[in-house]
Write a protein that holds these residues in place. Structure first.
Motif, PDB file in Angstrom:
ATOM      1  N   TYR A   1      11.286 -45.706 -19.999  1.00 39.60           N
ATOM      2  CA  TYR A   1      10.249 -44.879 -20.177  1.00 39.60           C
ATOM      3  C   TYR A   1      10.753 -43.415 -20.974  1.00 39.60           C
ATOM      4  O   TYR A   1      12.047 -42.975 -20.498  1.00 39.60           O
ATOM      5  CB  TYR A   1       9.381 -44.463 -19.184  1.00 39.60           C
ATOM      6  CG  TYR A   1       8.694 -45.758 -18.327  1.00 39.60           C
ATOM      7  CD1 TYR A   1       7.537 -46.001 -18.659  1.00 39.60           C
ATOM      8  CD2 TYR A   1       9.576 -46.683 -17.712  1.00 39.60           C
ATOM      9  CE1 TYR A   1       6.937 -47.029 -18.101  1.00 39.60           C
ATOM     10  CE2 TYR A   1       8.995 -47.468 -16.993  1.00 39.60           C
ATOM     11  CZ  TYR A   1       7.576 -47.834 -17.110  1.00 39.60           C
ATOM     12  OH  TYR A   1       6.805 -48.867 -16.791  1.00 39.60           O
TER      13      TYR A   1
ATOM     14  N   ASN B   1       5.867 -42.818 -21.664  1.00 37.34           N
ATOM     15  CA  ASN B   1       5.509 -44.209 -22.377  1.00 37.34           C
ATOM     16  C   ASN B   1       6.576 -45.152 -22.004  1.00 37.34           C
ATOM     17  O   ASN B   1       7.789 -44.761 -22.037  1.00 37.34           O
ATOM     18  CB  ASN B   1       5.256 -43.969 -23.657  1.00 37.34           C
ATOM     19  CG  ASN B   1       4.064 -43.127 -24.098  1.00 37.34           C
ATOM     20  OD1 ASN B   1       2.896 -43.535 -23.676  1.00 37.34           O
ATOM     21  ND2 ASN B   1       4.137 -42.068 -24.913  1.00 37.34           N
TER      22      ASN B   1
ATOM     23  N   PHE C   1       4.465 -45.149 -30.272  1.00 39.69           N
ATOM     24  CA  PHE C   1       2.958 -44.667 -29.839  1.00 39.69           C
ATOM     25  C   PHE C   1       2.372 -43.750 -30.633  1.00 39.69           C
ATOM     26  O   PHE C   1       2.850 -43.009 -31.294  1.00 39.69           O
ATOM     27  CB  PHE C   1       3.182 -44.045 -28.274  1.00 39.69           C
ATOM     28  CG  PHE C   1       3.862 -45.018 -27.227  1.00 39.69           C
ATOM     29  CD1 PHE C   1       2.868 -45.628 -26.635  1.00 39.69           C
ATOM     30  CD2 PHE C   1       5.054 -45.379 -27.253  1.00 39.69           C
ATOM     31  CE1 PHE C   1       3.358 -46.499 -25.717  1.00 39.69           C
ATOM     32  CE2 PHE C   1       5.572 -46.389 -26.253  1.00 39.69           C
ATOM     33  CZ  PHE C   1       4.547 -46.864 -25.207  1.00 39.69           C
TER      34      PHE C   1
ATOM     35  N   SER D   1       1.848 -46.619 -19.227  1.00 36.74           N
ATOM     36  CA  SER D   1       2.010 -45.582 -20.514  1.00 36.74           C
ATOM     37  C   SER D   1       0.743 -44.745 -20.868  1.00 36.74           C
ATOM     38  O   SER D   1      -0.161 -45.297 -20.666  1.00 36.74           O
ATOM     39  CB  SER D   1       2.217 -46.530 -21.829  1.00 36.74           C
ATOM     40  OG  SER D   1       3.240 -47.226 -21.684  1.00 36.74           O
TER      41      SER D   1
END
Length: 140
Positions: free
Chosen positions: A32, A36, A55, A91
């Motif tokens: 992560y 996210n 993202f 996320s």
């Protein structure tokens, strides 16, 4: 049958899944950044591969796992539960792309187009493979 051992970090994010599914052992390391899930490293008895995510700035929809197949179950129920937070913190943002690379396979990238309403909620997601997912929200 899926049997798994799950490991979490201090932020209650799922960081490892060691499982046996239909007799095959599979290890997954989840990485992560900024809230996210950016990478999943897979290792099995037959191959290794990586899934890397980018993202958008939009907040993740309630069901944000069209691109996640972390558990490999036949009915996908664990993936749905994961996306809703039953396996820890998920996320915070909507996935923009998924790139899969690994042994004996060409690198493949899937892009997800999404649109939001005036409150910033995802209302539509369209993966680059022509499937259409629609998310409807009723938020306060």
């Amino acid at each position: 049958t899926f049997v798994g051992i799950f490991t979490y970090n201090s932020s209650n994010q799922l960081v490892a899944i060691n499982s046996v599914d239909s007799g095959y052992k599979i290890e997954r390391e989840l990485i992560y950044e900024n809230g996210n899930l950016v990478k999943v490293n897979w290792k099995s008895s037959w191959a290794t591969w990586t899934e890397a995510f980018t993202f958008t700035n939009d907040k993740a929809p309630l069901y944000n796992s069209a691109y996640l197949n972390l558990f490999g179950s036949t009915d996908g129920s664990e993936n749905l539960l994961y996306s809703q937070g039953h396996f820890g913190v998920t996320s915070k943002n909507m996935v923009k792309s998924l790139t899969i690379s690994g042994e004996n396979n060409p690198t493949k990238t899937i892009y997800y187009e999404s649109s939001v309403d005036q409150k910033g909620n995802i209302i539509e997601v369209i993966p680059s493979n022509t499937e259409i997912y629609r998310y409807n929200y009723q938020c306060n």
